[in-house]
Design a protein around this motif. Structure first.
Motif, PDB file in Angstrom:
ATOM      1  N   ILE A   1     -17.851  -1.891  -6.633  1.00  0.00           N
ATOM      2  CA  ILE A   1     -17.830  -0.625  -7.361  1.00  0.00           C
ATOM      3  C   ILE A   1     -16.943   0.331  -6.576  1.00  0.00           C
ATOM      4  CG2 ILE A   1     -19.193   1.332  -8.153  1.00  0.00           C
ATOM      5  CD1 ILE A   1     -21.552  -0.570  -8.437  1.00  0.00           C
ATOM      6  N   VAL A   2     -15.988   0.930  -7.274  1.00  0.00           N
ATOM      7  CA  VAL A   2     -15.076   1.861  -6.626  1.00  0.00           C
ATOM      8  C   VAL A   2     -15.857   3.098  -6.196  1.00  0.00           C
ATOM      9  CG1 VAL A   2     -13.042   3.313  -6.927  1.00  0.00           C
ATOM     10  CG2 VAL A   2     -13.102   1.047  -7.971  1.00  0.00           C
ATOM     11  N   ALA A   3     -15.753   3.420  -4.905  1.00  0.00           N
ATOM     12  CA  ALA A   3     -16.443   4.590  -4.364  1.00  0.00           C
ATOM     13  C   ALA A   3     -15.497   5.757  -4.189  1.00  0.00           C
ATOM     14  CB  ALA A   3     -17.090   4.242  -3.029  1.00  0.00           C
ATOM     15  N   LYS A   4     -14.246   5.459  -3.807  1.00  0.00           N
ATOM     16  CA  LYS A   4     -13.327   6.533  -3.476  1.00  0.00           C
ATOM     17  C   LYS A   4     -11.909   5.975  -3.431  1.00  0.00           C
ATOM     18  CE  LYS A   4     -14.348   9.482   0.019  1.00  0.00           C
ATOM     19  NZ  LYS A   4     -14.573   9.956   1.391  1.00  0.00           N
ATOM     20  N   VAL A   5     -10.948   6.787  -3.805  1.00  0.00           N
ATOM     21  CA  VAL A   5      -9.536   6.439  -3.688  1.00  0.00           C
ATOM     22  C   VAL A   5      -8.916   7.424  -2.708  1.00  0.00           C
ATOM     23  CG1 VAL A   5      -7.347   6.144  -4.903  1.00  0.00           C
ATOM     24  CG2 VAL A   5      -9.471   5.548  -6.050  1.00  0.00           C
ATOM     25  N   VAL A   6      -8.294   6.878  -1.645  1.00  0.00           N
ATOM     26  CA  VAL A   6      -7.715   7.722  -0.602  1.00  0.00           C
ATOM     27  C   VAL A   6      -6.198   7.571  -0.599  1.00  0.00           C
ATOM     28  CG1 VAL A   6      -9.780   7.657   0.825  1.00  0.00           C
ATOM     29  CG2 VAL A   6      -8.025   5.920   1.147  1.00  0.00           C
ATOM     30  N   GLY A   7      -5.531   8.308   0.262  1.00  0.00           N
ATOM     31  CA  GLY A   7      -4.083   8.241   0.347  1.00  0.00           C
ATOM     32  C   GLY A   7      -3.467   9.556  -0.094  1.00  0.00           C
TER      33      GLY A   7
ATOM     34  N   ARG B   1      -1.511   7.504  -9.064  1.00  0.00           N
ATOM     35  CA  ARG B   1      -1.089   6.229  -9.660  1.00  0.00           C
ATOM     36  C   ARG B   1      -2.270   5.261  -9.791  1.00  0.00           C
ATOM     37  NH1 ARG B   1       1.422   1.391  -7.504  1.00  0.00           N
ATOM     38  NH2 ARG B   1       2.533   0.394  -9.194  1.00  0.00           N
ATOM     39  N   LEU B   2      -3.089   5.150  -8.756  1.00  0.00           N
ATOM     40  CA  LEU B   2      -4.241   4.250  -8.802  1.00  0.00           C
ATOM     41  C   LEU B   2      -5.285   4.733  -9.804  1.00  0.00           C
ATOM     42  CD1 LEU B   2      -4.580   3.487  -4.993  1.00  0.00           C
ATOM     43  CD2 LEU B   2      -3.780   1.928  -6.776  1.00  0.00           C
ATOM     44  N   LEU B   3      -5.504   6.031  -9.857  1.00  0.00           N
ATOM     45  CA  LEU B   3      -6.455   6.571 -10.827  1.00  0.00           C
ATOM     46  C   LEU B   3      -5.956   6.354 -12.254  1.00  0.00           C
ATOM     47  CD1 LEU B   3      -7.404   9.882  -9.005  1.00  0.00           C
ATOM     48  CD2 LEU B   3      -8.869   7.890  -9.321  1.00  0.00           C
ATOM     49  N   ASP B   4      -4.656   6.496 -12.484  1.00  0.00           N
ATOM     50  CA  ASP B   4      -4.079   6.262 -13.816  1.00  0.00           C
ATOM     51  C   ASP B   4      -4.231   4.808 -14.249  1.00  0.00           C
ATOM     52  OD1 ASP B   4      -3.388   8.894 -14.061  1.00  0.00           O
ATOM     53  OD2 ASP B   4      -1.268   8.605 -13.548  1.00  0.00           O
ATOM     54  N   MET B   5      -4.284   3.895 -13.291  1.00  0.00           N
ATOM     55  CA  MET B   5      -4.459   2.473 -13.608  1.00  0.00           C
ATOM     56  C   MET B   5      -5.913   2.123 -13.911  1.00  0.00           C
ATOM     57  SD  MET B   5      -1.887   0.307 -11.226  1.00  0.00           S
ATOM     58  CE  MET B   5      -1.893   1.203  -9.706  1.00  0.00           C
ATOM     59  N   GLY B   6      -6.820   3.091 -13.755  1.00  0.00           N
ATOM     60  CA  GLY B   6      -8.217   2.856 -14.106  1.00  0.00           C
ATOM     61  C   GLY B   6      -9.135   2.658 -12.922  1.00  0.00           C
TER      62      GLY B   6
ATOM     63  N   LYS C   1      -6.833  -7.124 -17.075  1.00  0.00           N
ATOM     64  CA  LYS C   1      -6.430  -7.635 -15.774  1.00  0.00           C
ATOM     65  C   LYS C   1      -5.369  -6.717 -15.189  1.00  0.00           C
ATOM     66  CE  LYS C   1      -7.382 -12.412 -16.906  1.00  0.00           C
ATOM     67  NZ  LYS C   1      -6.842 -13.766 -17.046  1.00  0.00           N
ATOM     68  N   LEU C   2      -5.467  -6.476 -13.893  1.00  0.00           N
ATOM     69  CA  LEU C   2      -4.553  -5.601 -13.190  1.00  0.00           C
ATOM     70  C   LEU C   2      -4.103  -6.296 -11.918  1.00  0.00           C
ATOM     71  CD1 LEU C   2      -3.288  -2.744 -12.690  1.00  0.00           C
ATOM     72  CD2 LEU C   2      -5.424  -2.177 -11.522  1.00  0.00           C
ATOM     73  N   SER C   3      -2.798  -6.360 -11.696  1.00  0.00           N
ATOM     74  CA  SER C   3      -2.267  -6.893 -10.453  1.00  0.00           C
ATOM     75  C   SER C   3      -1.969  -5.729  -9.523  1.00  0.00           C
ATOM     76  CB  SER C   3      -0.992  -7.702 -10.707  1.00  0.00           C
ATOM     77  OG  SER C   3      -1.306  -8.874 -11.416  1.00  0.00           O
ATOM     78  N   LEU C   4      -2.382  -5.895  -8.269  1.00  0.00           N
ATOM     79  CA  LEU C   4      -2.257  -4.822  -7.299  1.00  0.00           C
ATOM     80  C   LEU C   4      -1.871  -5.411  -5.943  1.00  0.00           C
ATOM     81  CD1 LEU C   4      -2.871  -1.735  -7.380  1.00  0.00           C
ATOM     82  CD2 LEU C   4      -5.108  -2.285  -6.474  1.00  0.00           C
ATOM     83  N   ARG C   5      -0.905  -4.799  -5.283  1.00  0.00           N
ATOM     84  CA  ARG C   5      -0.524  -5.241  -3.944  1.00  0.00           C
ATOM     85  C   ARG C   5      -1.664  -4.971  -2.971  1.00  0.00           C
ATOM     86  NH1 ARG C   5       4.190  -1.697  -4.563  1.00  0.00           N
ATOM     87  NH2 ARG C   5       5.574  -2.807  -5.962  1.00  0.00           N
ATOM     88  N   LYS C   6      -1.764  -5.802  -1.939  1.00  0.00           N
ATOM     89  CA  LYS C   6      -2.808  -5.589  -0.934  1.00  0.00           C
ATOM     90  C   LYS C   6      -2.652  -4.235  -0.259  1.00  0.00           C
ATOM     91  CE  LYS C   6      -4.835  -9.825   0.538  1.00  0.00           C
ATOM     92  NZ  LYS C   6      -5.195 -10.669   1.654  1.00  0.00           N
ATOM     93  N   GLN C   7      -1.419  -3.835  -0.046  1.00  0.00           N
ATOM     94  CA  GLN C   7      -1.160  -2.546   0.592  1.00  0.00           C
ATOM     95  C   GLN C   7      -1.745  -1.407  -0.246  1.00  0.00           C
ATOM     96  OE1 GLN C   7       2.972  -1.705   1.021  1.00  0.00           O
ATOM     97  NE2 GLN C   7       2.637   0.121   2.281  1.00  0.00           N
ATOM     98  N   GLU C   8      -1.618  -1.499  -1.579  1.00  0.00           N
ATOM     99  CA  GLU C   8      -2.193  -0.482  -2.465  1.00  0.00           C
ATOM    100  C   GLU C   8      -3.714  -0.607  -2.533  1.00  0.00           C
ATOM    101  OE1 GLU C   8      -0.018  -1.573  -5.921  1.00  0.00           O
ATOM    102  OE2 GLU C   8       1.517  -0.047  -5.595  1.00  0.00           O
ATOM    103  N   ALA C   9      -4.224  -1.846  -2.463  1.00  0.00           N
ATOM    104  CA  ALA C   9      -5.665  -2.076  -2.519  1.00  0.00           C
ATOM    105  C   ALA C   9      -6.367  -1.507  -1.289  1.00  0.00           C
ATOM    106  CB  ALA C   9      -5.955  -3.563  -2.668  1.00  0.00           C
ATOM    107  N   ASP C  10      -5.647  -1.318  -0.195  1.00  0.00           N
ATOM    108  CA  ASP C  10      -6.233  -0.716   1.001  1.00  0.00           C
ATOM    109  C   ASP C  10      -6.637   0.736   0.762  1.00  0.00           C
ATOM    110  OD1 ASP C  10      -6.022  -2.998   2.536  1.00  0.00           O
ATOM    111  OD2 ASP C  10      -4.064  -2.463   3.353  1.00  0.00           O
ATOM    112  N   TYR C  11      -6.036   1.400  -0.199  1.00  0.00           N
ATOM    113  CA  TYR C  11      -6.345   2.792  -0.498  1.00  0.00           C
ATOM    114  C   TYR C  11      -7.601   2.948  -1.360  1.00  0.00           C
ATOM    115  CZ  TYR C  11      -1.649   3.854   1.177  1.00  0.00           C
ATOM    116  OH  TYR C  11      -0.528   3.974   1.943  1.00  0.00           O
ATOM    117  N   VAL C  12      -8.113   1.844  -1.902  1.00  0.00           N
ATOM    118  CA  VAL C  12      -9.290   1.892  -2.769  1.00  0.00           C
ATOM    119  C   VAL C  12     -10.493   1.448  -1.946  1.00  0.00           C
ATOM    120  CG1 VAL C  12     -10.338   1.055  -4.894  1.00  0.00           C
ATOM    121  CG2 VAL C  12      -7.856   1.340  -4.764  1.00  0.00           C
TER     122      VAL C  12
END
Length: 159
Positions: A96-102, A109-114, A141-152
């Motif tokens: 469960i998404v708790a927070k988006v940082v960065g 961008r991450l929030l716009d992707m859902g 389905k959403l593809s996300l780079r690991k680098q971007e996934a670190d912010y979630v």
């Protein structure tokens, strides 16, 4: 995680699973009861009696047998656990998404992707070299780079 029928205190919950036959699940989906939706328990069930919940701007009365097929998790639980980067979640696990940082641009961008707070995300698979990740969320389905996934930052859902 527990059945909605077993909830014994009022508060905010998130739906993690809906059990039952496909017709039943589809009918609940039509009224807005889908996985990862937030709901508020207004009155709990005593014994085999029904309960009242608040879902998407409306009050709903559920009988005990329907509530028993809805698996929920209390939202307050997510605040007491340690956060983990989405890239560190194992394949096949749900979180469960708790927070988006960065910085502001990346967060937007991450929030716009859902990837918003209290969204259930499942790591579907990874590419052969481990990057990118394929996520299942909100029915797509959403593809996300690991680098971007670190912010979630997420909390894992026990299965």
């Amino acid at each position: 995680m527990e059945s909605l029928a077993r909830v014994n205190q009022k508060g905010k919950y998130i739906v993690t699973d809906i059990l039952g036959n496909p017709r039943f699940v589809r009918r609940l989906n039509e009224i807005g009861m889908v996985v990862s939706v937030n709901l508020t328990v207004i009155s709990t069930s005593q014994g085999e009696s029904g309960m009242v919940i608040y879902l998407r701007g409306q009050r709903l009365a559920l009988n005990h047998s329907v509530a028993a097929l809805i698996v929920v998790r209390q939202l307050d639980e997510a605040g007491t656990q340690d956060y983990k980067a989405l890239s560190a979640v194992a394949v096949g696990a749900e979180a469960i998404v708790a927070k988006v940082v960065g910085d502001k641009r990346i967060r937007k961008r991450l929030l716009d992707m859902g990837l918003t707070k209290n969204t259930v995300v499942k790591i579907n698979q990874t590419a052969p070299l481990g990057d990118p990740l394929e996520l299942l969320l909100r029915g797509y389905k959403l593809s996300l780079r690991k680098q971007e996934a670190d912010y979630v930052l997420v909390t894992e859902v026990e299965q």
